[in-house]
Design a protein around this motif. Structure first.
Motif, PDB file in Angstrom:
ATOM      1  N   GLY A   1      16.187   1.981  -5.901  1.00 49.50           N
ATOM      2  CA  GLY A   1      16.062   2.047  -4.446  1.00 49.50           C
ATOM      3  C   GLY A   1      14.985   1.132  -3.891  1.00 49.50           C
ATOM      4  N   VAL A   2      14.216   1.675  -2.955  1.00 50.71           N
ATOM      5  CA  VAL A   2      13.204   0.865  -2.285  1.00 50.71           C
ATOM      6  C   VAL A   2      12.130   0.406  -3.272  1.00 50.71           C
ATOM      7  CG1 VAL A   2      11.483   0.867  -0.473  1.00 50.71           C
ATOM      8  CG2 VAL A   2      13.619   2.068  -0.127  1.00 50.71           C
ATOM      9  N   TYR A   3      11.846   1.225  -4.262  1.00 47.39           N
ATOM     10  CA  TYR A   3      10.823   0.836  -5.239  1.00 47.39           C
ATOM     11  C   TYR A   3      11.274  -0.388  -6.031  1.00 47.39           C
ATOM     12  CZ  TYR A   3       8.557   5.190  -4.085  1.00 47.39           C
ATOM     13  OH  TYR A   3       7.934   6.194  -3.401  1.00 47.39           O
ATOM     14  N   LEU A   4      12.547  -0.384  -6.403  1.00 47.87           N
ATOM     15  CA  LEU A   4      13.082  -1.554  -7.093  1.00 47.87           C
ATOM     16  C   LEU A   4      12.962  -2.775  -6.188  1.00 47.87           C
ATOM     17  CD1 LEU A   4      16.384  -1.716  -9.100  1.00 47.87           C
ATOM     18  CD2 LEU A   4      15.830  -3.490  -7.479  1.00 47.87           C
ATOM     19  N   ALA A   5      13.349  -2.595  -4.935  1.00 49.64           N
ATOM     20  CA  ALA A   5      13.294  -3.715  -3.995  1.00 49.64           C
ATOM     21  C   ALA A   5      11.859  -4.235  -3.878  1.00 49.64           C
ATOM     22  CB  ALA A   5      13.820  -3.279  -2.628  1.00 49.64           C
ATOM     23  N   MET A   6      10.897  -3.338  -3.861  1.00 51.76           N
ATOM     24  CA  MET A   6       9.507  -3.773  -3.741  1.00 51.76           C
ATOM     25  C   MET A   6       9.046  -4.503  -5.001  1.00 51.76           C
ATOM     26  SD  MET A   6       8.624  -3.148  -0.702  1.00 51.76           S
ATOM     27  CE  MET A   6       6.902  -3.582  -0.783  1.00 51.76           C
ATOM     28  N   LEU A   7       9.578  -4.101  -6.157  1.00 48.75           N
ATOM     29  CA  LEU A   7       9.237  -4.840  -7.381  1.00 48.75           C
ATOM     30  C   LEU A   7       9.799  -6.260  -7.325  1.00 48.75           C
ATOM     31  CD1 LEU A   7       9.530  -2.337 -10.361  1.00 48.75           C
ATOM     32  CD2 LEU A   7       7.550  -3.655  -9.653  1.00 48.75           C
ATOM     33  N   THR A   8      10.994  -6.403  -6.769  1.00 45.51           N
ATOM     34  CA  THR A   8      11.545  -7.758  -6.647  1.00 45.51           C
ATOM     35  C   THR A   8      10.680  -8.578  -5.695  1.00 45.51           C
ATOM     36  OG1 THR A   8      13.003  -7.166  -4.816  1.00 45.51           O
ATOM     37  CG2 THR A   8      13.917  -6.974  -7.033  1.00 45.51           C
TER      38      THR A   8
ATOM     39  N   VAL B   1       0.833  -1.200   0.000  1.00 44.53           N
ATOM     40  CA  VAL B   1       0.000   0.000   0.000  1.00 44.53           C
ATOM     41  C   VAL B   1       0.872   1.256   0.000  1.00 44.53           C
ATOM     42  CG1 VAL B   1      -1.552   1.357   1.457  1.00 44.53           C
ATOM     43  CG2 VAL B   1      -2.021  -1.057   1.033  1.00 44.53           C
ATOM     44  N   VAL B   2       1.874   1.275   0.853  1.00 38.03           N
ATOM     45  CA  VAL B   2       2.720   2.463   0.950  1.00 38.03           C
ATOM     46  C   VAL B   2       3.431   2.728  -0.369  1.00 38.03           C
ATOM     47  CG1 VAL B   2       4.772   3.391   2.062  1.00 38.03           C
ATOM     48  CG2 VAL B   2       3.020   2.284   3.427  1.00 38.03           C
ATOM     49  N   VAL B   3       3.903   1.666  -0.981  1.00 34.10           N
ATOM     50  CA  VAL B   3       4.655   1.824  -2.221  1.00 34.10           C
ATOM     51  C   VAL B   3       3.730   2.264  -3.358  1.00 34.10           C
ATOM     52  CG1 VAL B   3       5.874   0.524  -3.981  1.00 34.10           C
ATOM     53  CG2 VAL B   3       6.540   0.332  -1.603  1.00 34.10           C
TER      54      VAL B   3
ATOM     55  N   ILE C   1       5.310  -0.060 -12.638  1.00 30.00           N
ATOM     56  CA  ILE C   1       5.837  -0.034 -13.994  1.00 30.00           C
ATOM     57  C   ILE C   1       5.333   1.220 -14.706  1.00 30.00           C
ATOM     58  CG2 ILE C   1       5.707  -1.171 -16.251  1.00 30.00           C
ATOM     59  CD1 ILE C   1       5.710  -3.836 -14.508  1.00 30.00           C
ATOM     60  N   ALA C   2       4.094   1.596 -14.420  1.00 29.37           N
ATOM     61  CA  ALA C   2       3.554   2.806 -15.035  1.00 29.37           C
ATOM     62  C   ALA C   2       4.080   4.061 -14.330  1.00 29.37           C
ATOM     63  CB  ALA C   2       2.029   2.785 -14.990  1.00 29.37           C
ATOM     64  N   ARG C   3       4.159   4.011 -13.017  1.00 31.37           N
ATOM     65  CA  ARG C   3       4.629   5.165 -12.241  1.00 31.37           C
ATOM     66  C   ARG C   3       5.681   4.681 -11.257  1.00 31.37           C
ATOM     67  NH1 ARG C   3       1.575   9.916 -12.321  1.00 31.37           N
ATOM     68  NH2 ARG C   3       2.719  10.455 -10.450  1.00 31.37           N
ATOM     69  N   PRO C   4       6.966   4.789 -11.644  1.00 32.17           N
ATOM     70  CA  PRO C   4       8.028   4.152 -10.843  1.00 32.17           C
ATOM     71  C   PRO C   4       8.116   4.656  -9.398  1.00 32.17           C
ATOM     72  CG  PRO C   4       8.840   4.794 -12.997  1.00 32.17           C
ATOM     73  CD  PRO C   4       7.463   5.372 -12.878  1.00 32.17           C
ATOM     74  N   TRP C   5       7.460   5.763  -9.057  1.00 37.71           N
ATOM     75  CA  TRP C   5       7.520   6.221  -7.669  1.00 37.71           C
ATOM     76  C   TRP C   5       6.134   6.227  -7.026  1.00 37.71           C
ATOM     77  CZ3 TRP C   5      10.676   8.258 -11.433  1.00 37.71           C
ATOM     78  CH2 TRP C   5      12.035   7.982 -11.234  1.00 37.71           C
ATOM     79  N   GLY C   6       5.280   5.365  -7.510  1.00 38.14           N
ATOM     80  CA  GLY C   6       3.961   5.261  -6.909  1.00 38.14           C
ATOM     81  C   GLY C   6       3.020   6.347  -7.389  1.00 38.14           C
ATOM     82  N   LEU C   7       1.755   6.262  -6.943  1.00 31.93           N
ATOM     83  CA  LEU C   7       0.738   7.184  -7.459  1.00 31.93           C
ATOM     84  C   LEU C   7       1.017   8.627  -7.074  1.00 31.93           C
ATOM     85  CD1 LEU C   7      -2.456   5.062  -6.729  1.00 31.93           C
ATOM     86  CD2 LEU C   7      -1.346   5.445  -8.933  1.00 31.93           C
TER      87      LEU C   7
END
Ligand SMILES: Nc1ncnc2c1ncn2[C@@H]1O[C@H](COP(=O)(O)OP(=O)(O)OP(=O)(O)O)[C@@H](O)[C@H]1O
Ligand SMILES: [Mg+2]
Lengths: 266, 630
Positions: B416-423, B236-238, B283-289
């Motif tokens: 960063g953290v977004y990449l980690a969350m995608l993994t 949710v946070v991401v 993938i659409a918005r690499p830093w979340g909404l």
């Protein structure tokens, strides 16, 4: 490297524009840069110099305008592609690889230039070592080759950046405030080196600089940018005498341009 | 299924109620991350504590509206105080550590809170009271909707509004927003940073506690609450954008709705639905909404030492390590040889993660996916295709490679953290497919009977085989690190801008590193499956990924030996203490000690210790020389 049409300009910029929101950072900038020319782009803080640079090497996509490099339209090309064509740059905030040694910083550029960056099993330490040493020697950093980049003083970082930028024998170098933060003597020394590189290697250099001593002493030609627009262009004498330039820098005072306190925007 | 409006509405309202609960917890996490940049895995524990405290306090208070809501608020405040205390005692000491290192400490806190809760409340689930006055249900379109759910639906937006007021109408709130947007600003404004961080931790933890306490009338309170919610809260946070409270609300709604209706649309992989949603959003918005790009490409300057070829001392250390393992295997009996084999496998797994994380600057929260995919592939090859061990071992990592190439392509588009969350999303999708496709994978029952060939059947021979393959793989990883690819990869990590400006396609190099890392995790996976003779979905679940992450971070990201030291000590110590009743508590305390004593990891700590000893020894040797010279 691509060939230049004999005597044609290395860089031709026409109608380059960029705004951030409502802020017109660069407006209709046009100029040309010849082979072996040392051209200065000056202007007060926030005039749009760095934004111009960023559009020239592809870091930023211009809203309008064209950038032609050695007869080839490179508008909107990525920085790494522009670099492969021979357009290198240094940054206002020095950009190096802090976890590496000085010579490794240069070796990275050489590895990339020779397209060996996907090699998995050869030893990188030996990759282009001699050539990297020669480049460091050129900028007066030979003694520091094996020092940790993170320990370098600011002026040395600037010189290292220059060595890195020279690694692929560029046709054109963009240098954003190459001497900022250096002592006056070191500034003169670095720009003298830049002038030598221009004279001896046929590289063209476009640089920005706040120190007018440096600019007037070394630049072959000067462009003055104010609020995103070019307001004057010419030799050191012409610029010194230009009324509009004086006004921009001094608000109509009597001093020579160059005093950094004068910031029309601030 | 018929389209029953009442049923759909019921689902919808239940989803909104869940969204509120999720939002409360997520908003706290988002605020904490926004200001402190700490990836706080203990946030789920705060939520669980809120539930237990809420249960106990409302039980103790006289029943009634005041007792219930008052008790809930007191529980939330108590959790806030606990959070602030943890910030002061532990986290404050490690703000200067490398990125993500704090995550290790928060993970230790998870362990400590688990055992503390077990000690105080015992292992039995608790069923709390219903909310007075809201214990009935109202009938809407023929569907019964609990009144309490309706109250929760209202509470979400109310809390959102209150947070908005605090952030826009108080000086403190303005500071929090400024710090979220630009962390350097805080220092520049002359704000007392520790005070700001502590208060932010208080608010964030209190929100999690509130979420937990409000959950008491809806579900039984148990020790599983922390881990059950944490992954979803991170999602949710991401999705909302880290640091954005409004984003957390919108994302909570989105996830709750997808959870409610996803099971109707995609029953086969319903467990993966939130992660699929997150992957699509990122993938659409690499830093979340509602998130913004991390400020600038020039992140915190690394103080990492240049990579040097191995010196004599380190070669000796390696030999000593290998000798120690062999000793453990051959002198430690049946138990020793199993442990030694595990240590080799886990070391390789950690080293493969370190390759992308340390050299490539890409932390993975889902590295177990590649370990597990390869292990499952080997199990398929050995059982269904009837391949013998060595060909299966050789072929299976190809599956890991393909999976890493596929998921990595998406992941390296973030940082960063977004990449980690995608993994993490990738790993959860793989996990739920393996878990739910039970016809092929055996589901929860796993695949059994994947034994080595006859010649390698004895534990000792298999250990030697593992050691040989593991050592070769580690040496190969080292060579790659010292090869042009490894250098350029580090260059891209150090300064993307500069690397691109010298012709490097940084994203492509990261992608390649992701694949290399996946392959080596896959090699560890095949060694594992033949060592155990079986494979279960647990091996690609979040805890396994996190073990690897902890090993790398504890060992020291900035050292090539870090992952090995981390893996060996982590596996050995946990093995030793896990027979104790409250071993999680002890393990958590040990981890925190390491984190505080060696902020650069075990490798860095040992190096400093060594230098200190060398300096003292050198000092003693130098003095007489000087005396002679004088
Ligand atoms: N990424 C950006 N987003 C928004 N505005 C920007 C951005 N980059 C530059 N600007 C704005 O564009 C204008 C020109 O900035 P630029 O950095 O090009 O000036 P400059 O001449 O290089 O100044 P200095 O001498 O301080 O380096 C400034 O008003 C600046 O605030
Ligand atoms: Mg500038």
């Amino acid at each position: 490297m691509s060939t230049t049409p004999a005597d044609g300009p290395v860089l031709e910029v026409s109608g380059l524009s960029k705004s951030f929101g409502g802020n017109h950072a660069v407006r209709e900038v046009s100029f040309a840069l010849g082979a072996s020319e040392l051209l200065a782009l000056i202007g007060p803080n926030g005039a749009g110099k760095t934004t111009c640079f960023n559009m020239l090497n592809g870091q930023l996509r211009p809203d309008r305008g064209r950038v032609v490099f050695c007869g080839r339209d490179i508008t909107g090309m990525r920085p790494r592609e522009a670099w492969r064509l021979g357009l290198g740059r240094t940054f206002q905030i020095t950009a190096t690889f802090p976890s590496m040694t000085v010579i490794e910083n240069v070796q990275i550029a050489l590895i990339s230039h020779e397209r060996k960056s996907y090699e998995l099993f050869s030893a990188a330490r030996r990759q282009g070592r001699a050539e990297a040493e020669a480049l460091l020697d050129r900028v007066g950093m030979a003694g520091a080759a094996d020092r940790h980049c993170a320990e370098l003083a600011y002026g040395d970082l600037k010189r290292l950046e220059l060595a890195v930028a020279l690694a692929n024998r560029p046709r054109l170098l963009l240098m954003d405030e190459p001497t900022a933060g250096m002592a006056p003597a070191a500034r003169v020394e670095l720009m003298a080196l830049a002038a030598r590189i221009v004279a001896e290697e046929g590289v063209s250099i476009l640089f920005t600089e706040h120190d007018m001593d440096v600019v007037f002493r070394h630049a072959h030609r000067i462009l003055v940018l104010n609020r995103g627009e070019i307001i004057a262009e010419g030799s050191a004498e012409a610029i010194r005498a230009d009324a509009r330039v004086r006004e921009v820098y001094l608000g109509g005072g009597t001093q020579e341009p160059g005093a950094e306190e004068a910031r029309p925007h601030a | 299924m018929t389209l029953d409006l009442g049923f759909l509405l019921g689902q919808f309202l239940a989803a909104l109620a869940s969204a509120s609960a999720l939002f409360l917890v997520a908003s706290g996490l988002s605020i904490i991350f926004g200001v402190t940049r700490i990836v706080n895995f203990a946030h789920g524990s705060f939520y669980m504590l809120g539930a237990y405290l809420g249960y106990t306090i409302t039980e103790a208070l006289p029943t009634g509206v005041l007792g219930f809501w008052g008790g809930t608020l007191v529980a939330a405040l108590a959790v806030g105080v606990i959070g602030a205390a943890i910030e002061i005692v532990v986290l404050r000491r490690i703000y200067r550590s490398p990125e993500l290192f704090q995550l290790v400490a928060t993970f230790a806190i998870v362990l400590i809170i688990q055992d503390a809760t077990l000690y105080v409340w015992g292992p039995v689930e608790r069923l709390g009271p219903r909310a007075p006055g809201l214990d009935g249900a109202v009938q809407i379109l023929g569907e019964y909707v609990p009144e309490y759910d309706l109250a929760l639906i209202a509470i979400g937006p109310v809390v959102l509004g209150l947070i908005w007021l605090v952030f826009h109408r108080t000086r403190w709130g303005v500071l929090v927003r400024a710090a979220t947007e630009d962390r350097e600003m805080v220092g520049a404004l002359g704000v007392n940073q520790s005070w700001l961080f502590t208060t932010v931790f208080f608010l964030g933890s209190a929100l999690a506690g509130l979420g937990g306490a409000l959950q008491v009338p809806r579900e039984s309170v148990s020790l599983l609450m922390d881990l059950n919610i944490i992954a979803e809260v991170f999602v949710v946070v991401v999705i909302g954008g880290m640091g954005s409270v409004l984003g957390a609300y919108v994302a909570a709604l989105l996830i709750a709705l997808f959870n409610a209706f996803g099971i109707l649309i995609l029953p086969e992989i319903s467990l993966a639905v939130p992660f699929i949603v997150m992957a699509v959003v990122l993938i659409a918005r690499p830093w979340g909404l509602f998130g913004r790009p991390e400020s600038g490409e020039h992140q915190q300057a690394l103080s990492e030492e240049p990579l040097r070829p191995l010196g004599l001392a380190r070669r000796a250390a390696i030999l000593a390590g290998v000798a120690g393992l062999a000793g453990l295997a051959f002198l430690g009996g049946r138990y020793g040889v199993v442990l030694a084999t595990d240590i080799v496998i886990v070391s390789l797994f950690a080293a493969s993660l370190h390759f992308m994380m340390g050299l490539g600057g890409m932390a993975s929260f889902g590295h177990a996916a590649y370990f597990g995919i390869s292990a499952y592939a080997a199990a398929f090859l050995a059982t269904y295709a009837g391949l013998s061990m060595l060909p299966a071992m050789l072929l299976a990592p190809v599956a890991a490679m393909l999976a890493a190439a596929f998921f990595g392509w998406f992941c390296v588009r973030s940082t960063g953290v977004y990449l980690a969350m995608l993994t993490l999303a990738a790993a959860q999708i793989v996990w739920s497919v393996v878990f739910q496709a039970s016809e092929i994978t055996g589901g929860d029952d796993g695949i059994l009977g994947v034994w080595p060939d006859k010649w390698a059947k004895s534990r000792e021979v298999y250990f030697l085989l593992t050691l040989a393959i593991g050592a070769m793989a580690l040496v190969t990883l080292q060579r790659i690190a010292h090869a042009p690819f490894g250098y350029v990869l580090r260059a891209a990590r150090d300064n993307r801008l500069r690397a691109e400006a010298v012709g490097v396609d940084t994203r492509n190099h990261q992608w390649a590193a992701f694949v290399v890392s996946g392959v080596f995790a896959g090699i560890a996976g095949v060694l594992f499956v033949f060592a155990k003779g079986s494979i279960f979905p647990d091996e690609l679940a979040i805890p396994r990924s996190f073990d690897a992450l902890l090993m790398v971070l504890l060992g020291g990201v900035q050292s090539v030996f870090g992952p090995l030291l981390g893996a060996a000590s982590f596996t050995y110590v946990r093995d030793e203490i896990s027979r104790l009743e409250y071993w999680r508590f002890i393990f958590g305390i040990l981890i925190i000690l390491v984190v505080i004593l060696a902020p650069d990891g075990i490798a860095g700590g040992l190096q400093r210790l060594w230098r200190w000893i060398a300096a003292r020894a050198g000092f003693r040797r130098v003095t007489p020389d000087k005396a002679e010279g004088a």
